[in-house]
Design a protein around this motif. Structure first.
Motif, PDB file in Angstrom:
ATOM      1  N   PHE A 136       5.835  25.504  -3.731  1.00 24.39           N
ATOM      2  CA  PHE A 136       5.958  24.222  -4.428  1.00 24.39           C
ATOM      3  C   PHE A 136       5.438  23.053  -3.599  1.00 24.39           C
ATOM      4  CE2 PHE A 136       9.437  26.890  -6.083  1.00 24.39           C
ATOM      5  CZ  PHE A 136       9.082  26.903  -7.429  1.00 24.39           C
ATOM      6  N   ARG A 137       4.895  23.330  -2.435  1.00 29.31           N
ATOM      7  CA  ARG A 137       4.515  22.224  -1.560  1.00 29.31           C
ATOM      8  C   ARG A 137       3.386  21.369  -2.133  1.00 29.31           C
ATOM      9  NH1 ARG A 137       1.042  24.156   3.472  1.00 29.31           N
ATOM     10  NH2 ARG A 137      -0.483  25.488   2.449  1.00 29.31           N
ATOM     11  N   ILE A 138       2.447  21.979  -2.861  1.00 28.05           N
ATOM     12  CA  ILE A 138       1.350  21.189  -3.439  1.00 28.05           C
ATOM     13  C   ILE A 138       1.853  20.270  -4.552  1.00 28.05           C
ATOM     14  CG2 ILE A 138      -0.802  21.297  -4.745  1.00 28.05           C
ATOM     15  CD1 ILE A 138      -1.520  23.794  -3.137  1.00 28.05           C
ATOM     16  N   PRO A 139       2.564  20.786  -5.576  1.00 29.82           N
ATOM     17  CA  PRO A 139       3.036  19.870  -6.626  1.00 29.82           C
ATOM     18  C   PRO A 139       4.023  18.820  -6.118  1.00 29.82           C
ATOM     19  CG  PRO A 139       3.948  22.074  -6.924  1.00 29.82           C
ATOM     20  CD  PRO A 139       2.883  22.186  -5.906  1.00 29.82           C
ATOM     21  N   ILE A 140       4.883  19.183  -5.168  1.00 30.80           N
ATOM     22  CA  ILE A 140       5.853  18.206  -4.653  1.00 30.80           C
ATOM     23  C   ILE A 140       5.151  17.137  -3.823  1.00 30.80           C
ATOM     24  CG2 ILE A 140       7.797  17.903  -3.053  1.00 30.80           C
ATOM     25  CD1 ILE A 140       8.958  20.477  -4.139  1.00 30.80           C
ATOM     26  N   THR A 141       4.146  17.541  -3.043  1.00 34.04           N
ATOM     27  CA  THR A 141       3.370  16.551  -2.293  1.00 34.04           C
ATOM     28  C   THR A 141       2.672  15.596  -3.244  1.00 34.04           C
ATOM     29  OG1 THR A 141       2.985  18.117  -0.478  1.00 34.04           O
ATOM     30  CG2 THR A 141       1.548  16.207  -0.585  1.00 34.04           C
ATOM     31  N   LEU A 142       2.077  16.130  -4.307  1.00 30.03           N
ATOM     32  CA  LEU A 142       1.419  15.283  -5.304  1.00 30.03           C
ATOM     33  C   LEU A 142       2.410  14.328  -5.951  1.00 30.03           C
ATOM     34  CD1 LEU A 142      -1.027  17.659  -7.223  1.00 30.03           C
ATOM     35  CD2 LEU A 142      -1.632  15.646  -5.880  1.00 30.03           C
ATOM     36  N   PHE A 143       3.571  14.838  -6.322  1.00 33.70           N
ATOM     37  CA  PHE A 143       4.588  14.009  -6.969  1.00 33.70           C
ATOM     38  C   PHE A 143       5.022  12.867  -6.048  1.00 33.70           C
ATOM     39  CE2 PHE A 143       9.070  12.988  -7.758  1.00 33.70           C
ATOM     40  CZ  PHE A 143       9.022  12.631  -9.104  1.00 33.70           C
ATOM     41  N   ALA A 144       5.266  13.206  -4.778  1.00 36.06           N
ATOM     42  CA  ALA A 144       5.698  12.184  -3.816  1.00 36.06           C
ATOM     43  C   ALA A 144       4.608  11.144  -3.592  1.00 36.06           C
ATOM     44  CB  ALA A 144       6.081  12.847  -2.493  1.00 36.06           C
ATOM     45  N   ALA A 145       3.370  11.600  -3.433  1.00 36.26           N
ATOM     46  CA  ALA A 145       2.264  10.681  -3.157  1.00 36.26           C
ATOM     47  C   ALA A 145       2.022   9.736  -4.329  1.00 36.26           C
ATOM     48  CB  ALA A 145       0.995  11.463  -2.844  1.00 36.26           C
ATOM     49  N   ILE A 146       1.958  10.276  -5.532  1.00 37.66           N
ATOM     50  CA  ILE A 146       1.712   9.436  -6.707  1.00 37.66           C
ATOM     51  C   ILE A 146       2.884   8.498  -6.946  1.00 37.66           C
ATOM     52  CG2 ILE A 146       1.407   9.500  -9.220  1.00 37.66           C
ATOM     53  CD1 ILE A 146      -0.191  12.090  -8.777  1.00 37.66           C
ATOM     54  N   GLY A 147       4.098   8.970  -6.632  1.00 40.73           N
ATOM     55  CA  GLY A 147       5.276   8.119  -6.771  1.00 40.73           C
ATOM     56  C   GLY A 147       5.211   6.899  -5.870  1.00 40.73           C
ATOM     57  N   VAL A 148       4.832   7.100  -4.611  1.00 40.71           N
ATOM     58  CA  VAL A 148       4.743   5.984  -3.669  1.00 40.71           C
ATOM     59  C   VAL A 148       3.619   5.028  -4.061  1.00 40.71           C
ATOM     60  CG1 VAL A 148       4.193   5.345  -1.283  1.00 40.71           C
ATOM     61  CG2 VAL A 148       5.791   7.211  -1.740  1.00 40.71           C
ATOM     62  N   ILE A 149       2.463   5.579  -4.439  1.00 38.54           N
ATOM     63  CA  ILE A 149       1.330   4.729  -4.837  1.00 38.54           C
ATOM     64  C   ILE A 149       1.725   3.804  -5.984  1.00 38.54           C
ATOM     65  CG2 ILE A 149      -0.968   4.738  -5.896  1.00 38.54           C
ATOM     66  CD1 ILE A 149      -1.467   7.396  -4.373  1.00 38.54           C
ATOM     67  N   ASN A 150       2.371   4.354  -6.986  1.00 35.27           N
ATOM     68  CA  ASN A 150       2.727   3.554  -8.147  1.00 35.27           C
ATOM     69  C   ASN A 150       3.932   2.670  -7.902  1.00 35.27           C
ATOM     70  OD1 ASN A 150       0.894   4.328 -10.565  1.00 35.27           O
ATOM     71  ND2 ASN A 150       1.371   6.286  -9.606  1.00 35.27           N
ATOM     72  N   ALA A 151       4.829   3.080  -7.032  1.00 33.60           N
ATOM     73  CA  ALA A 151       5.964   2.228  -6.679  1.00 33.60           C
ATOM     74  C   ALA A 151       5.472   0.967  -5.985  1.00 33.60           C
ATOM     75  CB  ALA A 151       6.948   2.979  -5.785  1.00 33.60           C
ATOM     76  N   PHE A 152       4.500   1.118  -5.090  1.00 38.16           N
ATOM     77  CA  PHE A 152       3.962  -0.050  -4.407  1.00 38.16           C
ATOM     78  C   PHE A 152       3.185  -0.922  -5.389  1.00 38.16           C
ATOM     79  CE2 PHE A 152       1.127  -2.507  -1.682  1.00 38.16           C
ATOM     80  CZ  PHE A 152       2.030  -2.954  -0.717  1.00 38.16           C
ATOM     81  N   ASN A 153       2.477  -0.293  -6.309  1.00 34.83           N
ATOM     82  CA  ASN A 153       1.740  -1.042  -7.323  1.00 34.83           C
ATOM     83  C   ASN A 153       2.694  -1.855  -8.191  1.00 34.83           C
ATOM     84  OD1 ASN A 153      -0.412  -1.889  -8.992  1.00 34.83           O
ATOM     85  ND2 ASN A 153      -0.099  -0.167 -10.360  1.00 34.83           N
TER      86      ASN A 153
END
Length: 358
Positions: A136-153
Motif C-alpha cells: 500500500f505504500r504507493i497509494p498511501i504516498t500518493l494520498f498523503a502527497a496530494i493531500g498536502v498539496i491541496n491543503a496548502f492550496n
C-alpha cells in the motif's frame, strides 16, 4: 555546493523574487492571470497572480544551475514544473478537478519513481513496532502527497498567511536537515525560504504595502505544497541522501498542523452540507476570524501564533526523543478539540466569544 549558502545568494533570491513579482504584473494583467474579487474572496480589487511565476523562475533556475545532477532535485524539477504549469493554466482559466488531480498524481509519480522518494512506513504510532505499508505504500504516498498539496492550496486566502505557514514548515525542516547533514534538502529549503521571503515582501501587509500587491495563485500554492510534501516525506523516511530518517513522521504533521486541520474541518463541513469538497466557500479558519470581527492583521497574527506554537510542540517532541505514539495521540487529541470547536463555531455563528457579522 557550500557557495549557494553565501548570504549574498540568499539576498539575491529575495530581491529577484520580489522584483519578478512586480515586473510580471503587466503580463499577468494582459493575459488574464488575475484574481478578481468575489463573494468568497477577501480582497477588494483585482490582484495579479505573479507570486507563483516569480517563485518558479527564481527557485528552479537556481536548482537547475547548481543541483541538476541530484536525482531528488531532478524529480522535483520535472514534477514541480508540471504542477506549476497546471496551476498557471488554472489561474487563467479554471481547470476541472479531474484535470488538476490527474496532473498532481502524474507529478507525484515522477517524484516517487524518478526522485526515489516514497513512504515505507508511518512510524510507531501505536507501539514500538513500525507500521509498514507494504503493497500500500504507493497509494498511501500518493494520498498523503496530494493531500498536502491541496491543503496548502486551500489555506492560501489571506494576505501573507500562506507565505508565513511555508516559512514555519520549511524553517523547521531546515533545522533538522542541516543538523543531520542532509545537505541537498537543506539547501533546497533555504533557497525556498529565500524566494518566499521575497514574495512575502509584496504579499504581506507592511508599512509600504498596506495590502497585497500580488498573490501566489494556484501555480504558486500548489508548487510550494509540492516542495513541502516531498521534503516532509524524504526527511521522515530513509529515502534521502543520508539513508536514515531525520525525524519521526509525526514531526512533519506538527509542522504542517494548521493547514491539515483547517482542510479537514472544511471538508467535513462541506460533506455535512451535501456539497463537493472541491467547491470553494468561506469556511476556512481565517474566514471565522474575519466574520467574528477580527481585522486582517489580527487574523494573520493569531493564525501565525497558532502555526508557530504547534510547530514548536512538534520540534520539542522530536528533540526530547519522545515516542512516535506519544506525538501521534497528542496531536489527535488537539485536532479533535479543534474540529469540534470549529463545528460549534459554524453552527452557532460565534467564534472566540464573538458573534459573526455579515
Amino acid at each position: 555546493m557550500e557557495e549557494v549558502l553565501y548570504w549574498w545568494v540568499f539576498l539575491a533570491l529575495v530581491i529577484s523574487c520580489a522584483g519578478l513579482s512586480i515586473v510580471l504584473m503587466p503580463a499577468a494583467n494582459k493575459f488574464g492571470v488575475v484574481d478578481h474579487p468575489g463573494t468568497r474572496k477577501v480582497h477588494e480589487v483585482p490582484t495579479p497572480l505573479t507570486g507563483g511565476p516569480a517563485i518558479y523562475l527564481t527557485l528552479f533556475s537556481l536548482l537547475a544551475w547548481h543541483f541538476i545532477d541530484e536525482v531528488f532535485i531532478q524529480g522535483l524539477l520535472m514534477g514541480g514544473t508540471l504542477i506549476f504549469l497546471a496551476g498557471l493554466a488554472d489561474d487563467r482559466k479554471h481547470l476541472s478537478p479531474t484535470i488538476r488531480v490527474t496532473t498532481q498524481i502524474t507529478a507525484c509519480l515522477i517524484m516517487m519513481f524518478h526522485g526515489g522518494v516514497i513512504l515505507d512506513h508511518l512510524g510507531r504510532l501505536f507501539s514500538d513496532d513500525l507500521i509498514g505499508l507494504g503493497v500500500f505504500r504507493i497509494p498511501i504516498t500518493l494520498f498523503a502527497a496530494i493531500g498536502v498539496i491541496n491543503a496548502f492550496n486551500m489555506v492560501d486566502g489571506l494576505d501573507g498567511l500562506s507565505g508565513m505557514i511555508f516559512l514555519v514548515a520549511a524553517g523547521g525542516m531546515a533545522l533538522f536537515a542541516g543538523a543531520a547533514g542532509a545537505d541537498i534538502i537543506y539547501y533546497l529549503l533555504i533557497a525556498s525560504i529565500a524566494v518566499v521571503v521575497g514574495f512575502f515582501l509584496v504579499n504581506a501587509r507592511w508599512p509600504w504595502n498596506p495590502k497585497a500587491r500580488a498573490f501566489l495563485g494556484d501555480s504558486g500554492s500548489t508548487l510550494l505544497g509540492f516542495i513541502l510534501v516531498w521534503c516532509f516525506i524524504a526527511l521522515g523516511s530513509s529515502h534521502n541522501e543520508i539513508g536514515n530518517r531525520v525525524y519521526m513522521p509525526m514531526t512533519a504533521v506538527w509542522l504542517f498542523a494548521v493547514p491539515l486541520m483547517d482542510t479537514t474541518s472544511l471538508i467535513l463541513h462541506r460533506f455535512r452540507d451535501g456539497r463537493s469538497p472541491f467547491l470553494a466557500d468561506q469556511h476556512h479558519l481565517h474566514h471565522a476570524f474575519l466574520r467574528a470581527g477580527f481585522t486582517t492583521g489580527d487574523t494573520w497574527g493569531w493564525i501565525t501564533f497558532l502555526t508557530v506554537s504547534l510547530a514548536v510542540v512538534g520540534i520539542i517532541f522530536e528533540l526530547k526523543d519522545l515516542p512516535d505514539y506519544f506525538s501521534f495521540w497528542t496531536f489527535i487529541g488537539f485536532a479533535v478539540i479543534y474540529l469540534l470547536y470549529m463545528r460549534k463555531a459554524w453552527k452557532t455563528h460565534r467564534f472566540l466569544g464573538r458573534a459573526f457579522v455579515g
